[in-house]
Design a protein around this motif. Sequence first.
Motif, PDB file in Angstrom:
ATOM      1  N   ARG A 105       0.825  -1.153   0.054  1.00 33.15           N
ATOM      2  CA  ARG A 105      -0.031  -0.034  -0.104  1.00 33.15           C
ATOM      3  C   ARG A 105       0.922   1.388   0.176  1.00 33.15           C
ATOM      4  O   ARG A 105       0.545   2.109  -0.729  1.00 33.15           O
ATOM      5  CB  ARG A 105      -1.049   0.097   1.345  1.00 33.15           C
ATOM      6  N   PRO A 106       1.801   1.562   0.846  1.00 36.79           N
ATOM      7  CA  PRO A 106       2.679   2.544   0.689  1.00 36.79           C
ATOM      8  C   PRO A 106       3.544   2.773  -0.589  1.00 36.79           C
ATOM      9  O   PRO A 106       3.527   4.072  -1.113  1.00 36.79           O
ATOM     10  CB  PRO A 106       3.610   2.478   1.900  1.00 36.79           C
ATOM     11  N   ILE A 107       3.768   1.398  -1.202  1.00 34.28           N
ATOM     12  CA  ILE A 107       4.361   1.878  -2.298  1.00 34.28           C
ATOM     13  C   ILE A 107       3.569   2.238  -3.708  1.00 34.28           C
ATOM     14  O   ILE A 107       3.791   2.982  -4.421  1.00 34.28           O
ATOM     15  CB  ILE A 107       5.060   0.402  -2.893  1.00 34.28           C
ATOM     16  N   LEU A 108       2.451   1.639  -3.457  1.00 37.47           N
ATOM     17  CA  LEU A 108       1.247   1.996  -4.241  1.00 37.47           C
ATOM     18  C   LEU A 108       0.831   3.510  -4.213  1.00 37.47           C
ATOM     19  O   LEU A 108       0.609   4.263  -5.313  1.00 37.47           O
ATOM     20  CB  LEU A 108      -0.005   1.147  -4.117  1.00 37.47           C
ATOM     21  N   ARG A 109       0.980   4.117  -3.078  1.00 39.37           N
ATOM     22  CA  ARG A 109       0.424   5.608  -2.865  1.00 39.37           C
ATOM     23  C   ARG A 109       1.442   6.160  -3.354  1.00 39.37           C
ATOM     24  O   ARG A 109       1.329   7.424  -4.056  1.00 39.37           O
ATOM     25  CB  ARG A 109       0.615   5.910  -1.105  1.00 39.37           C
ATOM     26  N   LEU A 110       2.825   5.972  -3.269  1.00 38.43           N
ATOM     27  CA  LEU A 110       3.929   6.684  -3.923  1.00 38.43           C
ATOM     28  C   LEU A 110       3.932   6.622  -5.380  1.00 38.43           C
ATOM     29  O   LEU A 110       4.199   7.636  -5.988  1.00 38.43           O
ATOM     30  CB  LEU A 110       5.349   5.833  -3.510  1.00 38.43           C
ATOM     31  N   ILE A 144      -5.173   6.692 -10.817  1.00 37.53           N
ATOM     32  CA  ILE A 144      -5.397   5.790 -12.075  1.00 37.53           C
ATOM     33  C   ILE A 144      -6.943   5.241 -11.936  1.00 37.53           C
ATOM     34  O   ILE A 144      -7.534   5.183 -13.153  1.00 37.53           O
ATOM     35  CB  ILE A 144      -4.387   4.547 -11.943  1.00 37.53           C
ATOM     36  N   PHE A 145      -7.478   4.981 -10.705  1.00 36.66           N
ATOM     37  CA  PHE A 145      -8.735   4.235 -10.654  1.00 36.66           C
ATOM     38  C   PHE A 145      -9.860   5.249 -10.142  1.00 36.66           C
ATOM     39  O   PHE A 145      -9.401   6.049  -9.366  1.00 36.66           O
ATOM     40  CB  PHE A 145      -8.681   3.143  -9.862  1.00 36.66           C
ATOM     41  N   SER A 146     -11.160   5.020 -10.612  1.00 37.20           N
ATOM     42  CA  SER A 146     -12.003   6.015 -10.023  1.00 37.20           C
ATOM     43  C   SER A 146     -12.453   5.440  -8.679  1.00 37.20           C
ATOM     44  O   SER A 146     -13.039   6.358  -7.727  1.00 37.20           O
ATOM     45  CB  SER A 146     -13.412   5.990 -10.996  1.00 37.20           C
ATOM     46  N   HIS A 147     -12.701   4.227  -8.554  1.00 39.28           N
ATOM     47  CA  HIS A 147     -12.888   3.712  -7.180  1.00 39.28           C
ATOM     48  C   HIS A 147     -11.713   2.725  -6.728  1.00 39.28           C
ATOM     49  O   HIS A 147     -11.425   1.651  -7.010  1.00 39.28           O
ATOM     50  CB  HIS A 147     -14.319   2.489  -7.343  1.00 39.28           C
ATOM     51  N   VAL A 148     -10.740   3.599  -5.775  1.00 37.88           N
ATOM     52  CA  VAL A 148      -9.603   2.874  -5.382  1.00 37.88           C
ATOM     53  C   VAL A 148      -9.847   1.825  -4.526  1.00 37.88           C
ATOM     54  O   VAL A 148      -8.880   0.672  -4.432  1.00 37.88           O
ATOM     55  CB  VAL A 148      -8.692   4.045  -4.561  1.00 37.88           C
ATOM     56  N   SER A 149     -10.851   1.706  -3.740  1.00 43.21           N
ATOM     57  CA  SER A 149     -11.026   0.542  -2.777  1.00 43.21           C
ATOM     58  C   SER A 149     -11.404  -0.704  -3.705  1.00 43.21           C
ATOM     59  O   SER A 149     -10.856  -1.775  -3.329  1.00 43.21           O
ATOM     60  CB  SER A 149     -12.135   0.890  -1.734  1.00 43.21           C
ATOM     61  N   ILE A 150     -12.165  -0.765  -4.706  1.00 43.33           N
ATOM     62  CA  ILE A 150     -12.409  -1.568  -5.649  1.00 43.33           C
ATOM     63  C   ILE A 150     -11.203  -2.222  -6.128  1.00 43.33           C
ATOM     64  O   ILE A 150     -10.783  -3.544  -6.368  1.00 43.33           O
ATOM     65  CB  ILE A 150     -13.595  -1.647  -6.556  1.00 43.33           C
ATOM     66  N   ALA A 151     -10.230  -1.342  -6.570  1.00 41.26           N
ATOM     67  CA  ALA A 151      -9.093  -1.632  -7.182  1.00 41.26           C
ATOM     68  C   ALA A 151      -8.032  -2.561  -6.379  1.00 41.26           C
ATOM     69  O   ALA A 151      -7.540  -3.307  -6.667  1.00 41.26           O
ATOM     70  CB  ALA A 151      -8.440  -0.511  -7.877  1.00 41.26           C
TER      71      ALA A 151
END
Length: 67
Positions: free
Chosen positions: A33-38, A44-51
């Motif tokens: 998750r921290p790497i994805l945040r960086l 990129i996605f409209s619904h981050v929780s679903i992604a």
Amino acid sequence: MTHDFHEFIIGGVLFAPFVTYAASALAIILVLRPILRLIGFATIFSHVSIAEFSLYVVVLSSLVLLA
């Protein structure tokens, strides 16, 4: 071909191998998750929780298939 599943034992309680895979996938996602945040995963996605859930399912299924 048969698989030799090894149960995870905590305090004499047997857990199915899927529980171990699910916990391992959760740990991998929490590290990612921290790497994805960086790298800007949320933009990129409209619904981050679903992604993120979809990424969890991919990691979980990979662990199950590779074991």
